[in-house]
Enzyme design. Structure first.
Site, mmCIF file in Angstrom:
data_model
loop_
_atom_site.group_PDB
_atom_site.id
_atom_site.type_symbol
_atom_site.label_atom_id
_atom_site.label_comp_id
_atom_site.label_asym_id
_atom_site.label_seq_id
_atom_site.Cartn_x
_atom_site.Cartn_y
_atom_site.Cartn_z
ATOM 1 N N ASN A 9 73.155 48.499 40.796
ATOM 2 C CA ASN A 9 71.762 48.846 40.532
ATOM 3 C C ASN A 9 71.376 48.095 39.267
ATOM 4 O O ASN A 9 71.662 48.531 38.148
ATOM 5 C CB ASN A 9 71.609 50.353 40.351
ATOM 6 C CG ASN A 9 70.156 50.785 40.219
ATOM 7 O OD1 ASN A 9 69.266 49.963 40.012
ATOM 8 N ND2 ASN A 9 69.907 52.076 40.325
ATOM 9 N N ARG A 66 70.655 47.698 45.163
ATOM 10 C CA ARG A 66 69.405 48.451 45.251
ATOM 11 C C ARG A 66 68.245 47.512 44.929
ATOM 12 O O ARG A 66 68.199 46.899 43.858
ATOM 13 C CB ARG A 66 69.401 49.616 44.265
ATOM 14 C CG ARG A 66 68.089 50.400 44.310
ATOM 15 C CD ARG A 66 67.998 51.433 43.207
ATOM 16 N NE ARG A 66 66.716 52.132 43.271
ATOM 17 C CZ ARG A 66 65.927 52.339 42.220
ATOM 18 N NH1 ARG A 66 66.286 51.900 41.026
ATOM 19 N NH2 ARG A 66 64.788 52.992 42.352
ATOM 20 N N HIS A 155 62.092 55.874 46.799
ATOM 21 C CA HIS A 155 63.181 56.862 46.853
ATOM 22 C C HIS A 155 63.736 56.996 48.277
ATOM 23 O O HIS A 155 64.277 58.036 48.652
ATOM 24 C CB HIS A 155 62.705 58.253 46.383
ATOM 25 C CG HIS A 155 62.366 58.323 44.927
ATOM 26 N ND1 HIS A 155 61.348 59.112 44.446
ATOM 27 C CD2 HIS A 155 62.919 57.726 43.841
ATOM 28 C CE1 HIS A 155 61.274 58.985 43.129
ATOM 29 N NE2 HIS A 155 62.229 58.150 42.734
ATOM 30 N N ARG A 216 54.346 59.291 34.545
ATOM 31 C CA ARG A 216 53.365 58.742 35.487
ATOM 32 C C ARG A 216 52.443 59.849 35.981
ATOM 33 O O ARG A 216 52.855 60.981 36.188
ATOM 34 C CB ARG A 216 54.083 58.088 36.682
ATOM 35 C CG ARG A 216 54.647 56.721 36.344
ATOM 36 C CD ARG A 216 55.505 56.190 37.486
ATOM 37 N NE ARG A 216 56.910 56.465 37.256
ATOM 38 C CZ ARG A 216 57.876 56.217 38.134
ATOM 39 N NH1 ARG A 216 57.586 55.724 39.321
ATOM 40 N NH2 ARG A 216 59.132 56.487 37.843
ATOM 41 N N GLU A 356 72.295 58.553 45.917
ATOM 42 C CA GLU A 356 71.704 57.300 46.372
ATOM 43 C C GLU A 356 72.731 56.177 46.445
ATOM 44 O O GLU A 356 72.676 55.330 47.343
ATOM 45 C CB GLU A 356 70.548 56.920 45.444
ATOM 46 C CG GLU A 356 69.378 57.892 45.510
ATOM 47 C CD GLU A 356 68.295 57.602 44.492
ATOM 48 O OE1 GLU A 356 67.363 56.850 44.839
ATOM 49 O OE2 GLU A 356 68.386 58.115 43.359
#
Length: 371
Positions: A9, A66, A155, A216, A356
């Site tokens: 990642n 990723r 996601h 956010r 993940e």
């Protein structure tokens, strides 16, 4: 046959890695502050060389990368060659902060591990099954087509993993199970999964839309942008920074960590109380919408840092939905049981830890195996 997969990642200044053999973790770590004075590595090449020096990569069959944005063209994990790398590069305008870092990791891994398959696993790919009426916005169709403006969702690896694990937890076939997944972390998104396929999700063209997040805003009226530009005199860059880095919980309380917000709420802080209420109401609104989208729902599942560790959020977000067959058992919720709804509830409420990286490894391995 070996089932060793290295998952990378790659961020702009870090590389997180995890080495799998099947579902087992052999090694993991983080190379930080890449390119910074006193950092762990001078660049991504040096970072990967360090990982290779510290980790036994013998028998490696794939490296899973990723990649945040796959646009509309990448609907599944893809082995990277020059053509695929160029297509990922062309998508940088859709994810200028994320795709360049992923590409750096891919390019370095291809050079240092030339005999190992490099597989791009896209955050957006799981949502490629959302029908056209769920990804299309009612704007000028020509503009939308020319500039690739549509809902993509993110996601995806988390929603895929958690929805499948939830079906298994309930003893059901994932292909026959409808689930609403709530990935609640510093970034947050909701997803409606019908029979293992995403049919709706809260994030849009970028990870900005949908639920309230750490920094956010989530959903807002687009007119806010026009108003801040024309009336407040803010530049577009200033507005973007405000809505992505100084909004959400941060904007409402000055704290981007929900734990701090909960502490202040418990002490009676009005701003923290309002922020918590806004946060939970937005989740409840999406749950209601996705109940309608699915028609029949077997489970609502909480995951990620907040979803897995904040019982008060789970209870508050679903409060008042008892008439819809949704309830949270206080004792089970406090104990953080995997199923936190009362026995016999028409819709199960679950807490399922996400993984993940394991999902990326699984997808990368499946992509490289003969079919």
């Amino acid at each position: 046959m070996s089932s060793r997969v290295l998952v990378l990642n790659s961020g702009s200044s870090s590389v997180k890695y995890r080495l799998f053999d099947g579902a087992g973790t052999l090694a993991k770590g983080l190379v930080e502050r890449i390119g910074e004075a006193g950092g762990d590595a001078t660049d991504h090449r040096a970072a990967l060389q360090r990982i290779m020096a510290e980790t036994d990569l013998s028998g490696l069959v794939a490296v899973g990368h990723r990649v945040v944005h796959g646009g509309a063209e990448f609907a599944e994990p893809t082995v990277v060659d020059d053509v695929v790398a160029a297509r990922i590069e062309a998508l940088i305008p859709l994810a200028p902060l994320h795709n360049p870092a992923a590409l750096s990791g891919i390019e370095v891994a291809r050079k240092l591990l030339p005999d190992v398959s490099q597989v791009a696993v896209f955050d957006t790919a799981f949502h490629a099954t959302i029908p056209a009426d769920g990804v299309t916005w009612a704007i000028d169709a020509g503009l939308a087509e020319r500039w690739q403006i549509r809902r993509y969702g993110f996601h995806g690896t988390s929603h895929a993993y958690v929805s499948r694990r939830t079906a298994e937890l309930l003893g059901k076939d994932p292909a026959e199970t409808n689930v609403i997944t709530l990935h609640l972390g510093n970034g947050a998104s909701a997803c409606a999964v019908r029979g293992g396929r995403s049919v709706a999700t809260s994030m849009g063209m970028s990870p900005q839309g949908g639920l309230v997040m750490g920094t956010r805003s989530g959903d807002i009226d687009p007119t806010v942008v026009f108003h801040l530009h024309r009336v407040a005199g803010m530049s577009l860059d200033e507005i973007e920074t405000s809505l992505t880095r100084r909004a959400g919980l941060q904007g409402l309380t000055g704290e981007n960590d929900l734990r701090a917000v909960l502490d202040r709420r418990a002490a009676g802080d009005p701003a923290a109380t309002l922020a918590f209420d806004v946060y939970c109401r937005r989740i409840r609104e999406y749950v209601g919408a996705y109940l309608a989208v699915l028609g029949r729902t077997d489970a609502i599942v909480f995951t990620a840092g907040v979803g897995e560790n904040a019982p008060l959020v789970r209870a508050t977000a679903l409060a008042g939905l008892e008439s819809l067959g949704i309830a949270v058992d206080p004792d089970r919720n406090a104990r953080r049981d995997q199923i936190i709804s009362p026995d016999g509830s028409p819709i199960a409420v679950c807490v399922v830890p996400t993984d993940e990286e394991l999902e990326i490894a699984r997808q990368a391995l499946a992509t490289t195996q003969p079919r």
